[in-house]
Motif scaffolding. Structure first.
Motif, PDB file in Angstrom:
ATOM      1  N   ALA A 164     -97.643 -36.087  -3.977  1.00 46.16           N
ATOM      2  CA  ALA A 164     -99.065 -35.743  -3.899  1.00 46.16           C
ATOM      3  C   ALA A 164     -99.430 -34.696  -4.936  1.00 46.16           C
ATOM      4  O   ALA A 164    -100.511 -34.728  -5.531  1.00 46.16           O
ATOM      5  CB  ALA A 164     -99.409 -35.224  -2.506  1.00 46.16           C
ATOM      6  N   ILE A 165     -98.509 -33.765  -5.168  1.00 45.12           N
ATOM      7  CA  ILE A 165     -98.776 -32.696  -6.124  1.00 45.12           C
ATOM      8  C   ILE A 165     -98.468 -33.155  -7.540  1.00 45.12           C
ATOM      9  O   ILE A 165     -99.139 -32.771  -8.497  1.00 45.12           O
ATOM     10  CB  ILE A 165     -97.944 -31.450  -5.758  1.00 45.12           C
ATOM     11  N   MET A 191    -105.482 -31.217   2.767  1.00 43.55           N
ATOM     12  CA  MET A 191    -104.779 -30.330   3.686  1.00 43.55           C
ATOM     13  C   MET A 191    -104.168 -29.141   2.952  1.00 43.55           C
ATOM     14  O   MET A 191    -104.187 -28.014   3.447  1.00 43.55           O
ATOM     15  CB  MET A 191    -103.678 -31.102   4.420  1.00 43.55           C
ATOM     16  N   ILE A 192    -103.617 -29.392   1.768  1.00 40.88           N
ATOM     17  CA  ILE A 192    -103.034 -28.304   0.980  1.00 40.88           C
ATOM     18  C   ILE A 192    -104.098 -27.260   0.658  1.00 40.88           C
ATOM     19  O   ILE A 192    -103.842 -26.054   0.687  1.00 40.88           O
ATOM     20  CB  ILE A 192    -102.395 -28.854  -0.318  1.00 40.88           C
ATOM     21  N   LEU A 202     -97.366 -21.307  -4.032  1.00 39.36           N
ATOM     22  CA  LEU A 202     -95.940 -21.586  -3.970  1.00 39.36           C
ATOM     23  C   LEU A 202     -95.676 -23.082  -4.151  1.00 39.36           C
ATOM     24  O   LEU A 202     -94.794 -23.474  -4.925  1.00 39.36           O
ATOM     25  CB  LEU A 202     -95.393 -21.100  -2.625  1.00 39.36           C
ATOM     26  N   LEU A 203     -96.441 -23.916  -3.458  1.00 38.96           N
ATOM     27  CA  LEU A 203     -96.243 -25.357  -3.570  1.00 38.96           C
ATOM     28  C   LEU A 203     -96.500 -25.854  -4.985  1.00 38.96           C
ATOM     29  O   LEU A 203     -95.782 -26.720  -5.493  1.00 38.96           O
ATOM     30  CB  LEU A 203     -97.145 -26.092  -2.578  1.00 38.96           C
ATOM     31  N   LEU A 230     -91.409 -19.245   3.195  1.00 41.67           N
ATOM     32  CA  LEU A 230     -92.803 -19.644   3.035  1.00 41.67           C
ATOM     33  C   LEU A 230     -92.929 -21.135   2.725  1.00 41.67           C
ATOM     34  O   LEU A 230     -93.871 -21.793   3.159  1.00 41.67           O
ATOM     35  CB  LEU A 230     -93.475 -18.802   1.941  1.00 41.67           C
ATOM     36  N   HIS A 231     -91.974 -21.655   1.950  1.00 36.37           N
ATOM     37  CA  HIS A 231     -92.010 -23.084   1.637  1.00 36.37           C
ATOM     38  C   HIS A 231     -91.845 -23.902   2.912  1.00 36.37           C
ATOM     39  O   HIS A 231     -92.595 -24.858   3.168  1.00 36.37           O
ATOM     40  CB  HIS A 231     -90.914 -23.438   0.643  1.00 36.37           C
TER      41      HIS A 231
END
Length: 244
Positions: A164-165, A191-192, A202-203, A230-231
């Motif tokens: 998705a990224i 959602m992100i 971070l993502l 966090l990830h």
């Protein structure tokens, strides 16, 4: 395989030569992908194992590629190589059952708290809901992060998050699958955008910029272990949102 690469029988001498040439041509790509994954994973994962899995994926791409679907072979091969490496990681299933159970409890707590609060809960709120100390909660998130590749089997897993990224990591076999995946990715990107800003950053650094945990920590001014926590937390939030 129906493509411009050729249709030589793999059991003939010419077919074997063609396949050997293909592996030689694309081996640098396989190696790059293996190294990119290896730096994000526990030290027990050997890069040579990832490369071997990637070569299997490359051969699978050779056998299955259909030029009429619109993608170039290099793009299709990259997707198949990535998928084969992820499958190899999942097959190891190194995440302890106790951690897996606790991580599911975290997701359940997040789901309940989001319904109550009308927003994503903070770390402290999730930890309190689970009757954990903040340190226990963060340790669980760090432990869970080591098993992300092997533990996520659903559509909203780490591979889908990556695709998705970074669209170049998005495999598909048919236009119908591509359309379905496109809708899933669109929803996932929405959602992100609802995640805390730090987790969004971070993502992006992890999947799009392909930085490892240490490098992300340097950029964000936090420790490598904190990045891992966090990830894991960000992925849990996304899994909860996508399950609605």
């Amino acid at each position: 395989m129906s493509s411009s690469i050729g249709t030589a029988d793999i059991y003939t001498a010419s077919g074997r030569r063609e396949r050997a040439g293909l592996i030689s041509q694309y081996l640098p790509m396989v190696r790059r992908q293996a190294l990119a994954l290896q730096v994000r994973l526990p030290a027990s994962v050997e890069v040579d194992d990832l490369i071997q899995a990637g070569i299997v994926g490359l051969i699978d791409a050779y056998d299955r590629f259909d030029a009429t679907q619109g993608a170039s072979f290099s793009t299709y091969a990259s997707q198949r190589v990535h998928g084969a490496m992820i499958d190899e990681l999942r097959s190891r299933d190194w995440l302890p059952r106790s951690v897996r159970r606790s991580y599911r409890r975290v997701e359940q707590a997040m789901r309940s708290l989001e319904q109550i609060l009308g927003r994503s809960p903070s770390e402290r709120e999730v930890a309190d809901h689970l009757e954990m100390s903040i340190n226990e909660y963060r340790k669980l998130m760090g432990d869970a992060n080591d098993g992300l590749f092997s533990s996520y089997q659903e559509e909203s897993d780490d591979e889908t998050l990556a695709s998705a990224i970074d669209p170049d990591l998005s495999p598909y076999d048919t236009p119908e699958q591509a359309a379905t995946e496109s809708a899933t990715k669109q929803r996932l990107m929405e959602m992100i955008g609802q995640l805390p800003e730090r987790e969004q950053m971070l993502l992006a650094l992890y999947y799009q910029e392909e930085l490892n945990l240490k490098e992300i920590g340097a950029v964000m001014g936090i420790s490598e272990s904190r990045v891992s926590q966090l990830h894991s937390q960000a992925v849990a939030r996304l899994r909860v949102k996508l399950s609605w």
